[in-house]
Every structure is written in structure tokens, then in C-alpha cells.
Scaffold this motif. Sequence first.
Motif, short mmCIF file in Angstrom:
data_model
loop_
_atom_site.label_atom_id
_atom_site.label_comp_id
_atom_site.label_asym_id
_atom_site.label_seq_id
_atom_site.Cartn_x
_atom_site.Cartn_y
_atom_site.Cartn_z
N LYS A 5 2.04 29.47 66.85
CA LYS A 5 1.90 28.62 65.66
C LYS A 5 1.57 29.48 64.44
O LYS A 5 0.95 30.53 64.55
CB LYS A 5 0.77 27.59 65.87
CG LYS A 5 1.02 26.60 66.98
CD LYS A 5 -0.10 25.59 67.10
CE LYS A 5 -1.40 26.25 67.56
NZ LYS A 5 -2.47 25.26 67.80
N ASP A 6 2.01 28.99 63.27
CA ASP A 6 1.71 29.69 62.02
C ASP A 6 0.21 29.86 61.82
O ASP A 6 -0.25 30.89 61.32
CB ASP A 6 2.30 28.92 60.84
CG ASP A 6 3.81 28.87 60.85
OD1 ASP A 6 4.36 28.14 61.69
OD2 ASP A 6 4.44 29.56 60.03
N SER A 7 -0.54 28.85 62.21
CA SER A 7 -1.98 28.87 61.98
C SER A 7 -2.65 30.01 62.75
O SER A 7 -3.64 30.59 62.29
CB SER A 7 -2.61 27.54 62.40
OG SER A 7 -2.35 27.25 63.77
N GLU A 10 7.07 28.09 61.83
CA GLU A 10 7.73 27.28 60.82
C GLU A 10 7.88 28.00 59.48
O GLU A 10 8.93 27.97 58.87
CB GLU A 10 6.95 25.98 60.62
CG GLU A 10 6.90 25.09 61.86
CD GLU A 10 8.27 24.61 62.29
OE1 GLU A 10 9.13 24.44 61.40
OE2 GLU A 10 8.48 24.42 63.51
N ARG A 11 6.81 28.65 59.02
CA ARG A 11 6.82 29.24 57.69
C ARG A 11 6.82 30.77 57.71
O ARG A 11 6.95 31.40 56.67
CB ARG A 11 5.59 28.76 56.90
CG ARG A 11 5.51 27.25 56.73
CD ARG A 11 4.29 26.85 55.91
NE ARG A 11 3.05 27.38 56.46
CZ ARG A 11 2.36 26.80 57.44
NH1 ARG A 11 2.81 25.68 57.98
NH2 ARG A 11 1.23 27.32 57.87
N VAL A 12 6.67 31.35 58.88
CA VAL A 12 6.50 32.80 59.00
C VAL A 12 7.75 33.44 59.62
O VAL A 12 8.25 32.96 60.63
CB VAL A 12 5.27 33.13 59.88
CG1 VAL A 12 5.19 34.62 60.15
CG2 VAL A 12 4.00 32.65 59.20
N GLU A 13 8.24 34.48 58.98
CA GLU A 13 9.31 35.29 59.55
C GLU A 13 8.69 36.44 60.32
O GLU A 13 7.93 37.24 59.76
CB GLU A 13 10.23 35.83 58.45
CG GLU A 13 11.15 34.79 57.84
CD GLU A 13 12.15 35.43 56.89
OE1 GLU A 13 11.78 36.41 56.20
OE2 GLU A 13 13.30 34.96 56.84
N SER A 50 -2.21 33.14 60.50
CA SER A 50 -3.07 33.15 59.31
C SER A 50 -4.55 33.30 59.69
O SER A 50 -5.30 33.98 58.98
CB SER A 50 -2.85 31.88 58.49
OG SER A 50 -3.11 30.72 59.26
#
Length: 477
Positions: A278-280, A453-456, A283
Amino acid sequence: MEKPFAGNYRILLWFVFLSANILFLLFLSIDYSSTISTNHVNGHVESRTDNAYVESRIDVITKQADFEQNLNPKSDVDLCLGRYIYLHDLPAQFNDEVLKNCHLLTRKTDKFDMCQSTENFGFGPQIEKSYGVLSNTSWFSTNQFLLEVIFHNRMKKYECLTNDSSIASAIFVPFYAGLDLRRYLWGFKASVRDSSGLALVKWLAEKPEWKKMWGRDHFLVAGRISRDFRRQSDSNSDWGSKFRFLPESENISMISIESSSWNNDFAIPYPTYFHPSKDSEVSQWQDRMRWQKREYLFSFAGAPRSRHKGSIRANVIDQCKTSSKSCKFLDCSDGANNCDDPVNVMKVFESSAFCIQPPGDSLTRRSIFDSMLAGCIPVFLDPGSAYTQYTWHLPKNYSKYSVFIPGKLLRDKKFRIEERLLQVSKEEEIAMREEVINLIPSIIYADSKSKLERVEDAFDLAVQGILERIETIRKVE
């Protein structure tokens, strides 16, 4: 809230349209299955059933529906245009059977079991206890040689895979070149080491996809350095295979953990221990590294090269040992087990401001990416260790994220690494660390069972890089 609904409504309309057409064509098939048209040609009778027409229409409508799935509901733009990849279904001898016979991959002198390394889609065993050094459950004891398996499993879930090779921008060849070679590196004749590569290019050359660009739109991934596949002679005593010197292979682009000077070799990051789902998770780890307390100015994790006494690496180890209050040395010698445990490795890097990365058996090291994952600023002693290698994943302005010390300076016993690093201001150090932490997404391989989802991640950037490379070749031809 209206736009998402409009997109769903549009998809529903296409589903109704597809279903209606198929039912209509099936009706035609049933109603006219006995209808035969005849033509008299040279006294002979040719017949054609309308079933062939029906089947062709179903095929057209199905392809149209597949195309529509990749359309952006807002703009009718095919989001996969220029990104389609065709995945070759290779005979099992080139990949699956290599993993099934994983016991052949483990040497008696290895500290790890390669069969365990193949678990979890190539990530290896999950790390259960990290004693507060790591976070969540997305950490694994990943072996660097499994990159080709990791990449293959990610490619199986790639959003722009196509079964129609005629629209593909690239052809992926899931040959486990590194693992296959590992089985025969020690104690086998050169001809045995070359056998799988020869069989592969023969198989590829017989496929229709090959003739489109004679292999120049094909690519593969290896979990070894590219030099291992460029043996210069047929002597049994020479290292590696000659796979990359085969005429067909020379047309294929090869992605590996370390590239060579050849123009169709490209390097991507070594796999690390972190494979978030997951993106979270990404981060949260980045934030944790920003606030991590770093008690050592610099560190080095590695082993001395006994056959290279007086080498740069030996100098690094000596300086670290004599600066024990400011430097942490993690001994990775054969008799030590410190570096076999990911927790030990990451603990050292997390506690260090700078991490020294001298060349070893080759120019690059897996340690580069493990240390950057820990927010440790890499210190390079040779530009070939990163700057000329990972051009798809690391910034061209290397001074933003690293320190460069020419290796020849360390041959002067008066030169001190500690003194050089103390010249970096606190503001510069903070800025470099922030750049390193921001690079973390681009040097990790996310969990193949999910998609960020938001991270490459490193896989995304590698695919983007190879597609651009092949498109450049296509324009020249």
C-alpha cells in the motif's frame, strides 16, 4: 460525484451492447447453420457456412470490447497506447522448471537456501521479528538473485499486457537467465553453461513476433551482473556464459542489476527487503526515516577482499575500525553471520548518516539500495557504482543525494574519510537525506499481489525506461 457514475454508466452500456451483439450472432448461427452458399468454379462446388462469418464478427466485437476496457471514461483515450507489452509463454525449461529444481541452485558453501528464497513470488521468507528495526509486515529476506522472478511476477499483473502481439510496443521474455546460469557456474563445461541460452534464441527466432523487428523490441531481466553473460572465450576455465554474444541475443535488450558498456544493457536497482502493498506503507516508512536518530557519522557493511590487500575496501575498513566512535563496521566475512540477517543490516544503516559504498567483486553493490532505503546518504568511490548505472531510477545530479570521493584519494594513507564527511554542513546533510528518502519509492519493488496507487516503484520506472528505449529504436529503423 457525477463523473464516476457517468463512467460506470458508460461501461454498463458497452456491456449491454456486447451482450446484445453476441446473442444476435448466436441467433444467426442457429437459424442459418444449415444454410450453405455454393459457387461453381471450374466445375467444382465451393461451400461456405455462415458460422465462419458469425465467429469472425464475435472476434471483432470481443476485441473492440477489450480495447474499450483500456479507455479513459472521461476522454476516450486508450491509456495503454504505446505501453502494451506481450508476454511470451516460454517452455517451462526456461523458468518454471528452474524453480522446481531449486535445490540445484544452492551450493554447499552458501549461507542461504535458494528454495526458501523462491518463496512469496521471489521475495523469500517473510521477516517475522524485527525488534523494532523494521515496520509492518511487508519485509522479507529477499535474495538479490531473485530479481528475474520478482520482475516476472510483477509483469503478470501489468495493466497493459496484451495477447495480441501485433499491437505490443515491447515483447517480454521471462527467461530466468541468472538462475539458470547459477546451476552450472561451478564444475561444468562452457558448453553446458551456454545450452539454455542457445535453446532460447532458437525458440524465439522461430516465433512470428521475432520477425517484426528481429528481436530489437524484445527484453529480458536477469538477477546477475551483465558481465556474467559475456564470456570472451570457449575455455572451460573462463567465467559465465556467452549468452549475450549470441547474434540473436545481441538484438535483445537486457535489464540486470549491473549493466556493461554495451548499448543494449541497462541496470535497475537490486531488490531490497521492503515490498509494500500500500502507498501508506511507503509514506509511513519515509516519515520514520526522516526522524530516525543517527548515532554514527558513517558506516560500512562488507567483507575485506583478501586477494586485494591494500585495496580501497581494505582502507575503508581500517579507517572505520580506527574511528569506532564515529563509524560502525558490520563484518560480512565468511566466518561472520552478521550480514545474513536483514535486521542487523538495516539497523546499522538506520543508525548512520553516511554509508560508504566501495566497489567489490564488481562496481555495484546491493548495499547501495539497502542503505538508501534506511535514509543513509551513500558515499561512492567510483562513478560506475551508481551514476552511470541506474539512469532510469536515480537523478543525473548525483550531488543532490550522494557524496563522491574519488577512490584514488584513499590510496593516500593521509586522506581521512571522517574529515571529508565532516566538511558537509548540517543543512547540506539534511537536504541530501531528504532527497534520498524521496527516492525510496523508485528503488523498491512493491508486492506483486497488489498495486500501489500513487507511487511509481522500481518496476514501473524500468518498464517506462525500456518502452522509451524500444520506441527510440523503432523510430530509427
